[in-house]
Design a protein around this motif. Structure first.
Motif, PDB file in Angstrom:
ATOM      1  N   ASP A   1      53.464   4.495  74.321  1.00  0.00           N
ATOM      2  CA  ASP A   1      54.539   4.435  72.953  1.00  0.00           C
ATOM      3  C   ASP A   1      55.811   5.142  73.518  1.00  0.00           C
ATOM      4  O   ASP A   1      56.899   5.327  72.662  1.00  0.00           O
ATOM      5  CB  ASP A   1      53.900   4.808  71.865  1.00  0.00           C
TER       6      ASP A   1
ATOM      7  N   ALA B   1      58.138  -2.976  78.835  1.00  0.00           N
ATOM      8  CA  ALA B   1      57.461  -3.012  77.393  1.00  0.00           C
ATOM      9  C   ALA B   1      57.106  -4.550  77.055  1.00  0.00           C
ATOM     10  O   ALA B   1      56.172  -4.964  76.495  1.00  0.00           O
ATOM     11  CB  ALA B   1      58.357  -2.685  76.268  1.00  0.00           C
TER      12      ALA B   1
ATOM     13  N   LEU C   1      56.894   0.593  70.910  1.00  0.00           N
ATOM     14  CA  LEU C   1      57.825   1.752  71.598  1.00  0.00           C
ATOM     15  C   LEU C   1      58.531   2.546  70.930  1.00  0.00           C
ATOM     16  O   LEU C   1      59.627   2.119  70.483  1.00  0.00           O
ATOM     17  CB  LEU C   1      58.410   0.998  73.020  1.00  0.00           C
TER      18      LEU C   1
END
Lengths: 389, 141
Positions: A49, A64, A72
């Motif tokens: 994350d 991502a 994220l």
């Protein structure tokens, strides 16, 4: 006690094969290294994350999207060249210690051999100047034919070897130790390619005083590390490796080499005391050092910046096997940028982590408890992290 | 000096403070920024004085005399535009005013460079627009 001390851990490390020649894209390489690091940590892509990227491409968005990260929460970049990966560890440690993110990815990958590398610059020109120093270079250096790291660090090395009377045995000991260690590392590009003093001495000059084997490799590949909080690290697959101390530092001025009043004072001189103080360890406590080894003479200067020896004296320190496995302070036990691969020193963080976990097989530093990783980049920016098991 | 049309090497982008610096070179004057507040000389050119924070400066004329501080000898081509010059040294010259700059010393081969060699500026009009400051050995008085 410093509030960041021991609050974050390296929980996963992974890499691709290091090659010269590849069909994979840079992005593909980084994703493969990331999956290896996740597997090492016992995590899944959706656990990531946070990201701190030490290179401008590919972007956080690209990574991502490919990894399918649903949320994220934190991203940052650290654009200080070879000092960026270790500086990214500092940033990631802060993020996980404060609960801003749980698991932060730091990846570097590039096809430095197959792509438009420094070797190609003599034919095609440099591949684009980073904004951090590109202005100074295009305006005041390039009109005189200076464009690549070997040239600008030769400014430092030329004066260094004259001022401190450094013989060829100084940088040679660095190159030979790195190559010797690579013989014990399956991942090292230079495994099976030993180096003798005669080879070293007879190699062609690149940018004087740098001979071929004073210069880091150009390879294709990627390496990634994952940083999590110390709390979470206890529940993950591997033995936690604690970030005990960390700092970055910059020379004055950072964007111009000739103009420095204190010519040899690279960023690491500013950073090292801070990181050791945070970690509450001294240089004598170190079981190994993984030094950013873009050029052998720079390794000597970094050892001095760390306080291993006084300015101008590292060439004596590195003699007689002192920086080899089994010596007083083993250096770059994986072979480093000189003999393993050039992934901007993320491989140094990975090696330090594995040493502290005791996973290094025949190159294991016995009972390794604490070690240092340095970063060095652009015109002499510096960073370091003190890791302990 | 090379004929204008034949000059194939890299030229500095003529913008901002670099345009000012090279503009004086075109007039065959080596000038550096000198802080109007604290008097410190500086190079490379900057918006502010890093010593005292002042935005005020003049372009002060240098006597053009200095010494070799360090150098970098390029043994393999690193830029196609300079491949014909190999081996060449990019020399750091420390001017008597205290500033240092990257340049060439035109009449000393790389293997004969020494720290402290006395040099003086000369101007190379490489194109109609651009003049590069370079240096030559100075006979000491």
């Amino acid at each position: 006690m410093h509030p960041l001390k021991d609050k974050a851990c390296v929980v996963g490390v992974g890499e691709t094969a290091y090659t010269r020649g590849t069909d994979r894209s840079q992005l593909n390489q980084i994703l493969h290294a990331t999956m290896a690091a996740l597997d090492d940590a016992g995590l899944k892509p959706h656990d990531i994350d946070g990201m701190v990227l030490p290179m401008p491409m590919p972007t956080v968005e690209h990574l991502a999207a490919n990894l399918g990260i649903p949320d994220l929460r934190y991203s940052a970049s650290s654009n200080i060249g070879g000092a960026a990966p270790v500086a990214a560890v500092q940033t990631a440690a802060m993020a996980v210690a404060l609960g801003i993110a749980n698991n932060v990815l730091i990846p570097v990958g590039w096809n430095a051999y197959s792509g438009a590398g420094v070797r190609g610059a003599g034919r095609s020109g440099p591949v684009g100047l980073p904004p951090s120093f590109g202005l100074t270079m295009s305006e005041y250096y390039m009109p005189y034919g200076l464009a690549v790291p070997a040239q600008w660090f030769a400014w430092l090395a030329t004066r260094y070897i004259q001022e401190f009377q450094v013989p060829i045995e100084g940088p040679a000991a660095v190159a030979l130790a790195a190559r010797k260690h690579a013989q014990l590392n399956d991942k090292a590009y230079m495994r099976g390619r030993p180096l003798t003093m005669e080879d070293y001495r007879n190699a062609r000059m690149i940018a004087q005083p740098f001979r071929l084997f004073d210069c880091c490799l150009e390879t294709d590949g990627a390496c990634a590390v994952i940083i999590s909080s110390a709390e979470r690290a206890k529940d993950l697959k591997q033995r936690p490796v604690y970030i005990a101390g960390t700092a970055e530092g910059h020379p004055l001025p950072a964007d111009d080499i000739p103009g420095r009043k204190d010519f040899f004072k690279i960023g690491l001189f500013y950073a090292a005391p801070k990181a050791f103080e945070m970690a509450e360890v001294g240089v004598r406590d170190l079981d190994f050092v993984q030094i950013y080894d873009c050029f052998t003479h720079i390794v000597l200067l970094e050892l001095e910046a760390l306080g291993v020896c006084k300015l101008g004296e590292a060439w004596q320190f590195v003699q007689n096997g002192r920086i080899e496995l089994g010596g007083e302070l083993p250096f770059n036990t994986h072979g480093g940028l000189l003999s393993e691969a050039h992934v901007a020193g993320v491989n140094h963080i990975a090696e330090a982590t594995r040493q502290l976990r005791g996973q290094c097989g025949e190159r294991q530093v016995k009972d390794a408890e604490v070690g240092v990783v340095t970063g060095f980049g652009d015109f002499g920016d510096g960073s370091l992290v003190v890791l302990r098991r | 000096m090379e004929a204008t049309s034949q000059y194939k090497r890299l030229l500095p982008p003529m913008r901002g403070l670099a345009r000012d610096f090279y503009g004086y070179c075109k007039q065959h004057e080596l000038r550096f920024q000198k802080c109007s507040s604290c008097g410190a000389w500086r190079h490379v050119p900057r918006e502010m004085c890093p010593d005292c924070g002042s935005f005020d400066y003049e372009w002060a004329k240098s006597a053009g005399k200095g010494k070799v501080f360090s150098w970098s000898t390029t043994s393999q081509p690193m830029l196609p535009q300079f491949a014909d010059a190999v081996p060449y040294a990019i020399v750091i010259v420390e001017l008597d005013e205290g500033v240092r700059m990257a340049t060439w010393v035109v009449d000393v081969p790389p293997d004969q460079l020494r720290i402290g060699l006395p040099v003086e500026v000369q101007f190379d009009d490489v194109t109609e627009e651009v003049t590069l400051p370079k240096f030559r050995l100075r006979k000491q008085a």
